[in-house]
Write a protein that holds these residues in place. Structure first.
Motif, PDB file in Angstrom:
ATOM      1  N   ASP A  21     -11.247   1.560  -5.985  1.00 32.93           N
ATOM      2  CA  ASP A  21     -11.247   2.986  -5.641  1.00 32.93           C
ATOM      3  C   ASP A  21      -9.986   3.428  -4.907  1.00 32.93           C
ATOM      4  O   ASP A  21      -9.824   4.610  -4.588  1.00 32.93           O
ATOM      5  CB  ASP A  21     -12.463   3.313  -4.760  1.00 32.93           C
ATOM      6  CG  ASP A  21     -13.772   3.153  -5.502  1.00 32.93           C
ATOM      7  OD1 ASP A  21     -13.770   3.288  -6.740  1.00 32.93           O
ATOM      8  OD2 ASP A  21     -14.800   2.885  -4.843  1.00 32.93           O
ATOM      9  N   SER A  24      -7.667   6.170  -6.719  1.00 31.83           N
ATOM     10  CA  SER A  24      -8.231   7.525  -6.725  1.00 31.83           C
ATOM     11  C   SER A  24      -8.243   8.101  -5.311  1.00 31.83           C
ATOM     12  O   SER A  24      -8.086   9.311  -5.118  1.00 31.83           O
ATOM     13  CB  SER A  24      -9.650   7.522  -7.318  1.00 31.83           C
ATOM     14  OG  SER A  24     -10.521   6.730  -6.542  1.00 31.83           O
ATOM     15  N   ALA A  25      -8.428   7.237  -4.295  1.00 34.35           N
ATOM     16  CA  ALA A  25      -8.393   7.703  -2.902  1.00 34.35           C
ATOM     17  C   ALA A  25      -6.994   8.191  -2.537  1.00 34.35           C
ATOM     18  O   ALA A  25      -6.837   9.193  -1.834  1.00 34.35           O
ATOM     19  CB  ALA A  25      -8.825   6.577  -1.959  1.00 34.35           C
ATOM     20  N   ASP A  27      -4.836   9.439  -4.659  1.00 35.80           N
ATOM     21  CA  ASP A  27      -4.709  10.726  -5.363  1.00 35.80           C
ATOM     22  C   ASP A  27      -5.328  11.854  -4.542  1.00 35.80           C
ATOM     23  O   ASP A  27      -4.716  12.904  -4.333  1.00 35.80           O
ATOM     24  CB  ASP A  27      -5.406  10.672  -6.729  1.00 35.80           C
ATOM     25  CG  ASP A  27      -4.556   9.984  -7.791  1.00 35.80           C
ATOM     26  OD1 ASP A  27      -3.328  10.014  -7.663  1.00 35.80           O
ATOM     27  OD2 ASP A  27      -5.138   9.421  -8.717  1.00 35.80           O
ATOM     28  N   LYS A  28      -6.553  11.624  -4.075  1.00 36.37           N
ATOM     29  CA  LYS A  28      -7.266  12.669  -3.344  1.00 36.37           C
ATOM     30  C   LYS A  28      -6.594  12.950  -2.005  1.00 36.37           C
ATOM     31  O   LYS A  28      -6.449  14.111  -1.602  1.00 36.37           O
ATOM     32  CB  LYS A  28      -8.724  12.268  -3.131  1.00 36.37           C
ATOM     33  CG  LYS A  28      -9.567  13.385  -2.522  1.00 36.37           C
ATOM     34  CD  LYS A  28     -11.046  13.066  -2.530  1.00 36.37           C
ATOM     35  CE  LYS A  28     -11.844  14.238  -1.947  1.00 36.37           C
ATOM     36  NZ  LYS A  28     -13.297  13.947  -1.914  1.00 36.37           N
ATOM     37  N   TYR A  29      -6.163  11.892  -1.324  1.00 36.90           N
ATOM     38  CA  TYR A  29      -5.507  12.075  -0.029  1.00 36.90           C
ATOM     39  C   TYR A  29      -4.231  12.897  -0.178  1.00 36.90           C
ATOM     40  O   TYR A  29      -3.984  13.843   0.575  1.00 36.90           O
ATOM     41  CB  TYR A  29      -5.183  10.719   0.610  1.00 36.90           C
ATOM     42  CG  TYR A  29      -4.351  10.871   1.857  1.00 36.90           C
ATOM     43  CD1 TYR A  29      -4.936  11.316   3.039  1.00 36.90           C
ATOM     44  CD2 TYR A  29      -2.973  10.654   1.841  1.00 36.90           C
ATOM     45  CE1 TYR A  29      -4.163  11.518   4.177  1.00 36.90           C
ATOM     46  CE2 TYR A  29      -2.199  10.850   2.973  1.00 36.90           C
ATOM     47  CZ  TYR A  29      -2.809  11.284   4.138  1.00 36.90           C
ATOM     48  OH  TYR A  29      -2.047  11.502   5.262  1.00 36.90           O
ATOM     49  N   LYS A  31      -3.405  15.051  -2.377  1.00 35.66           N
ATOM     50  CA  LYS A  31      -3.648  16.442  -2.779  1.00 35.66           C
ATOM     51  C   LYS A  31      -4.086  17.337  -1.616  1.00 35.66           C
ATOM     52  O   LYS A  31      -4.124  18.551  -1.746  1.00 35.66           O
ATOM     53  CB  LYS A  31      -4.669  16.482  -3.914  1.00 35.66           C
ATOM     54  CG  LYS A  31      -4.076  16.008  -5.232  1.00 35.66           C
ATOM     55  CD  LYS A  31      -5.114  15.903  -6.332  1.00 35.66           C
ATOM     56  CE  LYS A  31      -4.477  15.377  -7.617  1.00 35.66           C
ATOM     57  NZ  LYS A  31      -5.467  15.117  -8.679  1.00 35.66           N
ATOM     58  N   TYR A  32      -4.397  16.731  -0.474  1.00 40.44           N
ATOM     59  CA  TYR A  32      -4.707  17.531   0.713  1.00 40.44           C
ATOM     60  C   TYR A  32      -3.438  18.178   1.288  1.00 40.44           C
ATOM     61  O   TYR A  32      -3.524  19.131   2.064  1.00 40.44           O
ATOM     62  CB  TYR A  32      -5.326  16.666   1.812  1.00 40.44           C
ATOM     63  CG  TYR A  32      -6.814  16.385   1.649  1.00 40.44           C
ATOM     64  CD1 TYR A  32      -7.732  17.425   1.539  1.00 40.44           C
ATOM     65  CD2 TYR A  32      -7.298  15.080   1.635  1.00 40.44           C
ATOM     66  CE1 TYR A  32      -9.091  17.168   1.417  1.00 40.44           C
ATOM     67  CE2 TYR A  32      -8.650  14.816   1.520  1.00 40.44           C
ATOM     68  CZ  TYR A  32      -9.548  15.861   1.409  1.00 40.44           C
ATOM     69  OH  TYR A  32     -10.889  15.605   1.288  1.00 40.44           O
ATOM     70  N   ASN A  46     -11.789  19.551   5.594  1.00 41.93           N
ATOM     71  CA  ASN A  46     -12.138  18.205   5.131  1.00 41.93           C
ATOM     72  C   ASN A  46     -11.460  17.124   5.972  1.00 41.93           C
ATOM     73  O   ASN A  46     -11.173  16.038   5.485  1.00 41.93           O
ATOM     74  CB  ASN A  46     -11.726  18.050   3.662  1.00 41.93           C
ATOM     75  CG  ASN A  46     -12.471  18.992   2.740  1.00 41.93           C
ATOM     76  OD1 ASN A  46     -13.624  18.768   2.408  1.00 41.93           O
ATOM     77  ND2 ASN A  46     -11.805  20.073   2.341  1.00 41.93           N
ATOM     78  N   ASP A  49     -12.932  13.396   6.014  1.00 43.68           N
ATOM     79  CA  ASP A  49     -12.659  12.637   4.792  1.00 43.68           C
ATOM     80  C   ASP A  49     -11.184  12.283   4.712  1.00 43.68           C
ATOM     81  O   ASP A  49     -10.823  11.142   4.380  1.00 43.68           O
ATOM     82  CB  ASP A  49     -13.081  13.453   3.565  1.00 43.68           C
ATOM     83  CG  ASP A  49     -12.789  12.737   2.259  1.00 43.68           C
ATOM     84  OD1 ASP A  49     -13.460  11.721   1.992  1.00 43.68           O
ATOM     85  OD2 ASP A  49     -11.887  13.179   1.523  1.00 43.68           O
ATOM     86  N   LYS A  53      -9.776   8.425   4.850  1.00 43.00           N
ATOM     87  CA  LYS A  53      -9.010   7.890   3.724  1.00 43.00           C
ATOM     88  C   LYS A  53      -7.650   7.387   4.209  1.00 43.00           C
ATOM     89  O   LYS A  53      -7.176   6.319   3.801  1.00 43.00           O
ATOM     90  CB  LYS A  53      -8.843   8.941   2.629  1.00 43.00           C
ATOM     91  CG  LYS A  53     -10.059   9.077   1.718  1.00 43.00           C
ATOM     92  CD  LYS A  53      -9.796  10.029   0.573  1.00 43.00           C
ATOM     93  CE  LYS A  53     -10.918   9.968  -0.465  1.00 43.00           C
ATOM     94  NZ  LYS A  53     -12.254  10.169   0.072  1.00 43.00           N
TER      95      LYS A  53
END
Length: 346
Positions: A21, A24-25, A27-29, A31-32, A46, A49, A53
């Motif tokens: 994971d 993907s983590a 990627d998400k981090y 994009k913040y 957020n 989260d 991360k």
């Protein structure tokens, strides 16, 4: 004793999350953050989260390069980085007047390097508050190795909603941690609530200084690099911290930006033009070796996919921190000592 080897770094990458994971983590981090189209409001909404991360992804890199205490320090000429970090922590304990038997809270304690040092220096009992499971697991093991596990421990919780009764602690401190809070007032108000009347809260805060110009594109770029590289929703001005303290009910005893007159620049360990054998892993050569090592570990499958991208945004943070320091627009050690009045009317 901190983990030191390449295999230990690879094992810790990704923290408690499943290694599959990690990518993907990342990627998400990313994009913040502004660099990837994110905005401040989303980071605030957020923050839990995002910060979790960040520390799952970054903790092993910190421990590998920096040791157990993830913070900068006011440093004298002739003093090593390690010595300055210990003195920085001792100074905090002295300002709080810590004594044997005191019950102390470390807000945002990381893996507990300062917690252990302050406990041994003062003989106080220190509880570390942290919302990251991996860091707590590491901290407990390091407490056991250091022999302070009987008097010091950890609580997993959000510092915006602490699971402690009112008036619990004899002292509270935070070292470069409450900068992760989405709202300084809300965080300081929780600290005020759990601190006993008449007692003290001391902190080193990450802040933009009065020299920061929000209309200057270079200044904004530096700020954005620090935010993505260090898991921050926003970086407050020094004056905003003081105002939030007063709104929360604290009496500010004194405050000072220790970066402003440090004999040795606080950012020197990250400066690529500086070389040091004692902190070799933080130098340009040491960081290049680490990057290539992570690249190799990821290639052969010993480190999870996405690890090199974590190294990249940490490099971006280092560049932003050095430039922020050189331009005097950022400080990681805006210090304040504040007191909770004995009564609400005081």
């Amino acid at each position: 004793m901190s983990k030191a080897g390449a295999m230990d770094l690879a094992t810790g990458l990704g923290g408690k999350m499943d290694k599959s994971d990690v990518l993907s983590a990342v990627d998400k981090y990313e994009k913040y953050h502004v660099c990837y189209g994110g905005d401040e409001e989303e980071r605030r909404a957020n923050y839990s989260d995002m910060v979790n991360k960040y520390y799952d992804l970054a903790t092993s890199f910190y421990e590998f390069g920096w040791g157990e205490s993830f913070h900068f320090a006011h440093r004298w000429k002739g003093e090593s980085l390690r010595e300055s970090i210990k003195r920085h922590e001792h100074f905090l304990a002295l300002q709080l007047g810590l004594k044997p038997g005191h019950k102390v809270l470390d807000v945002g304690c990381g893996i507990g390097g300062p917690l252990r040092e302050i406990a041994r220096f003062s003989s106080a009992s220190v509880t570390g508050l942290n919302n990251n499971e991996y860091q707590i697991t590491r901290g407990k093991e390091l407490n056991r190795i250091a022999g302070v596990d009987k008097t010091c421990g950890f609580v997993k919780a959000d510092f915006m909603k602490m699971p402690f009764s009112d008036n619990t602690f004899d002292a509270v401190y935070a070292i470069e941690a409450t900068c992760h809070a989405p709202d300084a007032y809300g965080c300081y108000k929780e600290i005020y609530r759990v601190l006993k009347p008449g007692q003290y809260f001391a902190a080193y805060e990450w802040c933009m200084t009065d020299s920061f110009d929000p209309n200057n594109e270079t200044h904004q770029k530096i700020k954005a690099e620090i935010e993505i590289g260090d898991g921050l929703p926003d970086i407050r001005l020094t004056g905003q911290c003081i105002e939030a303290l007063k709104q929360a009910g604290f009496e500010v005893i004194w405050e000072k930006d220790f970066a402003a007159e440090a004999p040795v620049p606080w950012y020197l360990p990250l400066d690529k033009t500086h070389f040091s054998l004692s902190s070799f892993r933080l130098t340009a050569i040491g960081r290049l070796i680490t990057k290539n090592m992570v690249k190799a570990l990821e290639y052969v499958g010993l480190a999870p996919k996405g690890s090199l991208r974590v190294q990249d945004f940490l490099e971006k943070a280092a560049e932003g921190l050095v430039e922020g320091g050189r331009k005097d627009i950022f400080t990681p050690m805006y210090f304040f000592l504040a007191r909770k009045p004995l009564s609400e009317n005081q």
